[in-house]
Design a protein around this motif. Structure first.
Motif, PDB file in Angstrom:
ATOM      1  N   ASP A  43      -4.216   4.041   5.005  1.00 57.75           N
ATOM      2  CA  ASP A  43      -4.189   3.681   6.226  1.00 57.75           C
ATOM      3  C   ASP A  43      -5.149   2.679   6.740  1.00 57.75           C
ATOM      4  O   ASP A  43      -4.920   2.199   7.805  1.00 57.75           O
ATOM      5  N   GLU A  44      -6.569   3.065   6.554  1.00 55.97           N
ATOM      6  CA  GLU A  44      -7.417   2.340   6.837  1.00 55.97           C
ATOM      7  C   GLU A  44      -7.263   0.582   6.697  1.00 55.97           C
ATOM      8  O   GLU A  44      -7.754  -0.132   7.376  1.00 55.97           O
ATOM      9  N   ALA A  45      -6.915   0.737   5.341  1.00 55.45           N
ATOM     10  CA  ALA A  45      -6.895  -0.815   4.869  1.00 55.45           C
ATOM     11  C   ALA A  45      -5.578  -1.546   5.504  1.00 55.45           C
ATOM     12  O   ALA A  45      -5.697  -2.746   5.971  1.00 55.45           O
ATOM     13  N   LEU A  46      -4.568  -0.871   5.852  1.00 57.72           N
ATOM     14  CA  LEU A  46      -3.331  -1.445   6.592  1.00 57.72           C
ATOM     15  C   LEU A  46      -3.901  -1.587   7.957  1.00 57.72           C
ATOM     16  O   LEU A  46      -3.300  -2.567   8.539  1.00 57.72           O
ATOM     17  N   VAL A  47      -4.595  -0.959   8.647  1.00 61.37           N
ATOM     18  CA  VAL A  47      -5.016  -1.291  10.008  1.00 61.37           C
ATOM     19  C   VAL A  47      -6.401  -1.987  10.181  1.00 61.37           C
ATOM     20  O   VAL A  47      -6.436  -2.870  10.794  1.00 61.37           O
ATOM     21  N   VAL A  48      -7.155  -1.551   9.422  1.00 60.81           N
ATOM     22  CA  VAL A  48      -8.516  -2.499   9.277  1.00 60.81           C
ATOM     23  C   VAL A  48      -8.296  -3.965   9.093  1.00 60.81           C
ATOM     24  O   VAL A  48      -8.773  -4.921   9.579  1.00 60.81           O
TER      25      VAL A  48
END
Length: 154
Positions: free
Chosen positions: A92-97
């Motif tokens: 999730d963090e990789a896709l958004v950040v």
């Protein structure tokens, strides 16, 4: 994609994703972030972590990364995560950040997180979105209300 993942047809989903990569590199597909998330989480659950790292790297490199970003690209590492929940959070963090921050990508992630009963994570993204100057969409509020309703009824 979710149906294929739920039935365990991960190789079919991989084939479909790889056929989509040409579109990703031409247009960018920040609104499709939920599709990538679904596939990557299903692969993690199946124990195919190295493949997830490879695919996540390709998706981020091909189209979700902002064109104005000039920093060196680094593939997210999932092998340090010990549980499936930690792997999902890293995805999730990789896709958004690392992805393009747009109303479409925030909407996709936030509504999907509410569906998955991830209120604290969705709340953090919601707060980040408003700090970046994006206004919440009605669909995000509706997703939260629906998730709260489901939570209280069940």
């Amino acid at each position: 994609m979710k149906g294929l993942c739920d039935t365990g047809r991960l190789d079919d989903v991989l084939h479909l994703l790889y056929s989509m990569l040409w579109r990703i590199s031409r247009k960018g597909c920040d609104a499709d972030v939920v599709i990538y998330r679904t596939l990557l989480e299903a692969l993690c659950a199946a124990g195919r972590v190295k493949l997830v790292e490879e695919i996540l790297g390709k998706v981020l490199k091909k189209g979700l990364r902002s064109p104005s970003t000039r920093r060196a690209f680094q593939r997210p590492v999932l092998s340090g995560a010990t549980t499936l929940v930690e792997m999902k959070r890293t995805i999730d963090e990789a896709l958004v950040v690392h992805g393009v921050r747009s109303p479409a990508s925030y909407e996709a992630m936030i509504t999907d997180l509410y569906k998955d009963d991830e209120f604290s994570h969705a709340g953090k993204l919601f707060h980040e979105m408003t700090q970046k100057g994006f206004r919440p969409l009605v669909s995000m509020i509706e997703a939260k209300i629906a998730a709260l309703y489901t939570r209280t009824v069940c």
